[in-house]
Design an enzyme around this catalytic site. Structure first.
Site, PDB file in Angstrom:
ATOM      1  CG  PHE A  90      34.147  35.582  38.087  1.00 15.56           C
ATOM      2  CD1 PHE A  90      32.983  34.683  38.986  1.00 15.56           C
ATOM      3  CD2 PHE A  90      34.924  35.886  39.523  1.00 15.56           C
ATOM      4  CE1 PHE A  90      32.423  35.580  40.650  1.00 15.56           C
ATOM      5  CE2 PHE A  90      35.234  36.301  40.680  1.00 15.56           C
ATOM      6  CZ  PHE A  90      34.204  36.149  41.200  1.00 15.56           C
ATOM      7  CE  LYS A 106      40.183  38.177  28.628  1.00 15.60           C
ATOM      8  NZ  LYS A 106      39.656  36.773  29.421  1.00 15.60           N
ATOM      9  CD  GLU A 139      40.708  33.812  33.327  1.00 19.41           C
ATOM     10  OE1 GLU A 139      40.022  35.000  32.258  1.00 19.41           O
ATOM     11  OE2 GLU A 139      41.891  34.231  33.385  1.00 19.41           O
ATOM     12  NE  ARG A 140      37.932  33.354  37.630  1.00 16.07           N
ATOM     13  CZ  ARG A 140      38.813  34.326  38.975  1.00 16.07           C
ATOM     14  NH1 ARG A 140      37.925  34.151  39.994  1.00 16.07           N
ATOM     15  NH2 ARG A 140      38.722  35.752  38.286  1.00 16.07           N
ATOM     16  CB  SER A 154      40.257  42.258  39.972  1.00 14.64           C
ATOM     17  OG  SER A 154      41.135  42.646  38.781  1.00 14.64           O
ATOM     18  CB  CYS A 173      31.191  45.567  41.672  1.00 15.83           C
ATOM     19  SG  CYS A 173      29.952  46.169  40.111  1.00 15.83           S
ATOM     20  CD  GLU A 191      36.052  44.021  44.628  1.00 20.26           C
ATOM     21  OE1 GLU A 191      37.075  43.672  43.867  1.00 20.26           O
ATOM     22  OE2 GLU A 191      35.480  45.096  43.979  1.00 20.26           O
TER      23      GLU A 191
END
Ligand code: NAD
Length: 493
Positions: free
Chosen positions: A160, A184, A187-188, A237, A292, A394
């Protein structure tokens, strides 16, 4: 969800799938809300594509592959030139869309779109990047050639936090190399990817060469399992990256899985604080810590800590938290209420373990935002013990842990004990300290007096250890190698 919230989701605009050159409304049973994190309002609803839809996208990509592979690289590059021009023309609109669905400031969003465009510019060099190699007379009368060919259908699965840039890390290079693609998005944050696809279609991408399916883990798994998918690019992640790497590798596919991070910022007592403080501020709190490459552990060497922290805390307290579209705002919201709870949970855990709370972001001093937004202010914990979870996990939010160490050896040993190795920075005016750091640190992207050590598009994004699973990284020549395989031709006539 309350009934009003359910209604808001039902009323929201559905995010379409792109299959074989046509936008389609999904027949999915599950639809998730897409929020504006600065208001908490639902701005769209995203489908979790059905297995048949995933299959249709992969089949379209597989069908489009032979003709796209046979399209001369110079023509594929021209598509990228046209796409690049459209991205420039729609630059502000794209940045606004990134801010809307992700929350980051418009300035950060512009930076993200710019970094993405640079990958497209890199991909414009496809005819040169794809050149092979040739040796005459490897034996008397025998010649040897190395030819680079595309791998086939590639799947890209994105996080995201960079809704435009990370898809742009992947598909421009993959397409320029002659592959077809199924993306893909997160989804957020699925909206930026849809807009990128519209522009790519306007640039003239043939039907089926680029496809989008939406959803979560199941959609990703269906793509990885699809027999026609030959390579998987993943960013997300650490647990998801490891799972994707294992599944794709077990199925005999190429995979690059870029994962989470816990980046250490080492500050030497000789650091120039005028430059160091803004760099650390940007690294730890820029994009609300949701990068990141964000600095997450500040390692203060010798007597660096007190003067540094005094200035850092004052500057962090001064940051304006609010909607990313407001030019006075320094830090936007985090992505979801669950992210806010997780970050504040870590803050509490550190406090209970005995850290001193220099800055408590649960009540940001300068909050300008809508009460419905997902707000967390800058958080700083001092005197953190390296064994605590707050020092090791993290957190992915604006929480900076400070660990005090006596010397550079201890700082390097501490950073190198981390399971992650995405990025690390040193702040110093000593060439010797900088050289020691560069030589001994076990991380893949290093900053020397730089807080966010982001490689440009023509270099690889080169995390180490549990920050990356695979061999060839994203972007640069690694990207070209990942999206191509070599053929060796040995001839005698
Ligand atoms: P996430 O892992 O929750 O999701 C990433 C993507 O993977 C999404 O598309 C999601 O639908 C999918 N997914 C989730 N679980 C999956 C599973 N088990 N199997 C297959 N697919 C799965 O990550 P996020 O919260 O969207 O993004 C933030 C994370 O991404 C942070 O950990 C951050 O460090 C990392 N990240 C890494 C880099 C890098 O270059 N190393 C860059 C950006 C973000």
């Amino acid at each position: 969800m309350s009934s009003a919230a359910v209604q808001a989701v039902q009323d929201a605009k559905p995010v379409p799938l792109l299959i074989d050159g046509a936008w389609r409304q999904s027949a999915a049973e599950r639809w998730d809300p897409v929020y504006d994190p600065a208001t908490g309002l639902v701005i769209a609803r995203v489908p979790f594509a059905t297995p048949a839809e995933v299959e249709a996208a992969v089949t379209a990509a597989a069908r489009a592959f032979p003709a796209w592979r046979a399209t001369p690289p110079v023509e594929r590059a021209r598509l990228m030139f046209r796409f690049r021009d459209l991205l420039e023309r729609h630059f502000e609109e794209l940045a606004l869309l990134v801010t809307r669905e992700n929350g980051k400031t418009l300035e950060d969003a512009r930076g993200e779109v710019r970094r993405g465009i640079e990958v497209v510019e890199f991909a414009c060099g496809a005819p040169t990047l794809l050149l092979g190699e040739m040796a005459e007379d490897v034996a008397p009368g025998i010649d040897s050639e190395l030819v680079r060919v595309p791998v086939g259908v590639v799947a890209g699965i994105c996080p995201f936090n960079f809704p435009a840039m990370i898809p742009l890390w992947m598909f421009p290079i993959a397409l320029a190399c002659g592959n077809t693609f199924v993306l893909k998005p997160s989804e957020r944050t699925p909206l930026s990817a849809v807009r990128l696809a519209e522009l790519l279609m306007e640039a003239g991408v043939p039907d089926g060469v680029f496809n989008i399916v939406h959803g979560g883990r199941e959609t990703a798994d269906a793509l990885i399992a699809a027999p026609q998918v030959r390579a998987v690019s993943f960013v997300g992640s650490q647990p998801a990256a490891k799972a994707v790497y294992e599944k794709a590798a077990a199925a005999g596919k190429r995979v690059q899985a870029l994962a989470g991070a816990k980046n250490h910022l080492i500050v030497m007592p000789d650091a120039d604080l005028d430059r160091t403080v803004p760099a650390i501020l940007g690294s730890a709190f820029g994009a609300a810590g949701q990068r990141c490459l964000a600095g997450s552990v500040l390692v203060a060497v010798g007597d660096a800590a007190d003067p540094l922290l005094e200035r850092l805390a004052a500057a962090a307290r001064d940051l304006v938290v609010g909607p990313g579209t407001d030019p006075e705002v320094d830090m936007g919201p985090v992505i979801r209420p669950e992210a806010r709870d997780r970050i504040l949970g870590y803050l509490d855990e550190g406090r209970r373990a005995g850290a001193s709370v220099v800055l408590d972001g649960s009540r940001p001093a300068r909050l300008k935002g809508d009460p419905g937004g997902f707000w967390v202010g800058p958080c700083i914990l001092d005197r953190v013990d390296p064994s605590w979870r707050v020092a090791q996990d993290e957190i992915f939010g604006p929480l900076l842990s400070v660990i005090r160490v006596p010397d550079l050896d201890a700082a390097l040993a501490l950073a190198n004990r981390s399971r992650f190795g995405n990025a690390a920075s040193i702040f110093t005016t000593s060439g010797r300290a900088a050289r020691e750091f560069r030589y001994r640190i076990e991380a893949g992207m290093l900053g020397v007096n730089i807080g966010v050590a982001a490689p440009m598009a023509w270099f690889p994004f080169s995390g180490w250890k549990d920050s990356f699973y695979g061999d060839l990284h994203a972007t640069g020549k690694d990207g070209v190698r990942f999206y191509t395989q070599v053929k060796m031709v040995i001839s005698r006539w």
